[in-house]
Structures are given as structure tokens and as C-alpha cells.
Write an enzyme that holds these catalytic residues in place. Structure first.
Site, short mmCIF file in Angstrom:
data_model
loop_
_atom_site.label_atom_id
_atom_site.label_comp_id
_atom_site.label_asym_id
_atom_site.label_seq_id
_atom_site.Cartn_x
_atom_site.Cartn_y
_atom_site.Cartn_z
N SER A 57 -8.64 -9.37 -0.70
CA SER A 57 -7.40 -9.12 0.14
C SER A 57 -7.60 -8.25 1.52
CB SER A 57 -6.26 -8.64 -0.79
OG SER A 57 -5.17 -8.20 -0.26
N TYR B 140 -4.40 -0.79 -5.27
CA TYR B 140 -4.74 -1.94 -5.05
C TYR B 140 -6.10 -2.11 -4.09
CZ TYR B 140 -4.03 -6.87 -3.62
OH TYR B 140 -3.90 -8.38 -3.30
#
Length: 319
Positions: free
Chosen positions: A160, A186
Site C-alpha cells: 500500500s 499500518y
């Protein structure tokens, strides 16, 4: 060296990418293949004739997805298997149950931006444990199956742009001594996804195994279930203003399929976005695209592999 490009771009779909590919006889595993870009990855592979195992925490969801894919592709070789990436016994059971060669492993499942620090029963931060350590255990456990693939095998790590936010903080991966931030947590897990691809390629290329990582694009799926409404409202406002473009799930899965089947990426160790190799960006550069140098650094990749092995060795049943 010039960046690797393909005939595909941000508007391409997963079905566009696999058109003309005959994957009959090839076997693939897609984690998190029951929804979102995962099920579209399964659909594209199945449409090209692959035998796909949908590896999901909820087998009922996986079965529903399999039925949908069979209905749209006519491919009846789909299989559903339970896999809970937070439960290393579940990962071990999946590996033990696997029989024969494996041509493609797509590490797609993940969790995003848990609002508060959540630790597993082993004391691991949950995003890092799910997005990286569970996939690391699965990937290393399936090494023999990948090495047995007749024409070589590929691993695909779905990362990501979140990786731009944080390197792997080796001195405090699990936030024991620093303040927890959902997006930093994350981010380091998504950096770890890229580093896994780099080191797996270095270690296993001689076995015929290569790995690539990718950013699928901005796609609204169940992945965002923990994201606050304020953040989602901000994303939607940016989309209306034209500063952010969201993809649908078929477009989101396209870069996964490029990493998986495109001949241009047969060497491994690459990070892709919008169906092409991404530019490397500086650690301090303010950007929404590209790949940080820290995510491609071979020293970081080797260190993460060793740290991950140490984590797995701490399992209770390894004592």
C-alpha cells in the site's frame, strides 16, 4: 535503469491483464480471496483456467465467493480453505494440508488502521502480526510447494502507499516504548510486505521462485472497516476535488495480476503501482505515490526476514 512498464495502466482491469493467458494446470492461493480485490483476483485467475484456493478466515464467505466466481467463469476447480493469519496453528494446518506444487501465492489479506493498540496473545501488534508475520509463516511454510512448480513460481505481496508513512521500526515493532499510531502501525506492516518480496527473491530465485509487491490503488472495500468516518469523508472530498482517484475492485486487482503473470516482472523484487514499476522516492519526500528506499533496501529485507524467523521461533509449540 528505466522503470518497467506494461501495456496496462490505472484504468485496466484484472480481466484485461489475464486476457490471452492460459493458466490451465496452474495452482494458486489467494489469501483474503472472499471479498474486495481478493475475489476479483480469484475471478481473473479462474477465468484464465487456474485452479485457485481461496484462503479465508470465514469459510462460509469463501464458499459464497467461490460460487460467484464459478458462476461468472465456469471454472469449477476452485477450493476454499480456512486460514486465520493471526493464528499460527491455523497457518501451520493450511501448510500441512497443502499437497503438490504451487505456482502462485497471492498474499492479499490484511487489516488497516486499528484505532487502538491491540496485541495478540504473543504480544505482537495486530496489524504487523496479520499483514506480515502471518503471511511470512505461510510463505516460508509453502516454500517447498513453490519450489516444486514446474515452470517456476511467483509470490505477490499486496502492499500500500501506507508504507510511505513508516519503515519497519526494528527497535520497537510492537509499540512497547513509543506511542501507538494506527497509520504508523499500518505503514510499517506494509513496508514489511515489500521487504518480504525483496528478500524472498534474493533467497529463492535459484529455486525458481520470485516475488513482487504492489500498491493496488485506492479502493473502498471492507479493508476500511476500522477507519474513522472523518478520514473516509476526507478521502471522498479529495475524490470530488480531483486530488484523489478511487478505483473499482476490478481495477484494483489489475496490478496484482500484473505482478503475478506479466512477463515483464519475471525477475522479482519489484514494487508496482498502476500496473507498472513505481519510482523510488526519498524518505522525506511528501508524496502519494512511489516506493520508499527503505522498503527496497536489501539490508532491511534481510534483517526483517531474520527478525520474523525469531518471532515464529517463539511460538509456544516450538519450545
Amino acid at each position: 535503469m528505466p522503470l518497467i512498464t506494461t501495456q496496462f495502466d490505472a484504468t485496466s482491469t484484472a480481466l484485461d491483464v489475464v486476457a490471452g493467458h492460459d493458466l490451465t494446470g496452474k495452482r494458486a492461493v489467494v489469501t483474503g480471496g472472499g471479498s474486495g480485490i481478493g475475489v476479483e483476483t480469484v475471478r481473473a485467475l479462474a477465468s484464465a483456467g487456474a485452479e485457485v484456493t481461496i484462503a479465508v478466515r470465514d469459510p462460509a464467505q469463501g464458499a459464497a465467493a467461490a460460487q460467484d466466481v464459478v458462476g461468472s467463469t465456469g471454472n469449477t476447480t476452485l477450493r476454499v480453505a480456512r486460514l486465520d493469519l493471526l493464528d499460527l496453528d491455523s497457518v501451520a494446518a493450511f501448510v500441512a494440508d497443502w499437497d503438490g506444487p504451487l505456482d502462485l501465492l497471492v498474499n492479499n489479506a490484511g487489516v488497516m488502521a486499528l484505532p487502538t493498540l491491540t496485541l495478540t496473545d504473543r504480544g505482537w501488534e495486530t496489524q504487523f502480526a496479520t499483514n506480515h508475520l502471518g503471511h511470512f509463516a505461510l510463505t516460508t511454510g509453502l516454500h517447498g510447494a513453490l519450489a516444486a512448480a514446474t515452470d517456476g513460481a511467483r509470490i505477490v505481496s499486496v502492499s500500500s502507499t501506507g508504507h510511505l508513512r513508516s519503515p519497519v521500526v526494528f527497535d520497537d515493532i510492537h509499540f512497547a516504548d513509543r506511542e501507538y499510531d494506527p497509520w504508523s502501525a499500518y505503514g510499517q506492516s506494509k513496508t514489511a510486505n515489500v521487504l518480504l518480496a525483496v528478500e524472498a527473491t534474493r533467497r529463492w530465485a535459484d529455486d525458481g521462485i520470485v516475488a513482487n509487491a504492489l500498491m493496488p490503488g485506492g479502493i473502498m472495500t471492507n479493508l476500511q472497516r476500522h477507519v474513522s468516518q472523518d478520514v473516509i469523508d476526507g478521502w471522498e472530498k479529495a475524490q470530488r476535488e480531483g486530488t484523489v482517484t478511487f478505483k473499482d475492485t476490478q481495477q484494483g486487482a489489475a496490478t496484482t495480476l500484473v505482478a503475478a503473470v506479466a512477463p515483464e516482472f519475471a525477475t522479482g523484487g519489484h514494487y508496482l503501482e498502476d500496473c507498472a514499476e513505481a519510482r523510488t522516492v526519498g524518505d522525506d519526500e511528501q508524496t502519494r505515490d512511489g516506493v520508499r528506499a527503505w522498503a527496497l533496501d536489501p539490508g532491511n529485507a534481510q534483517r526483517l526476514w531474520e527478525v520474523s524467523e525469531e518471532h515464529l521461533a517463539q511460538r509456544p509449540d516450538a519450545d
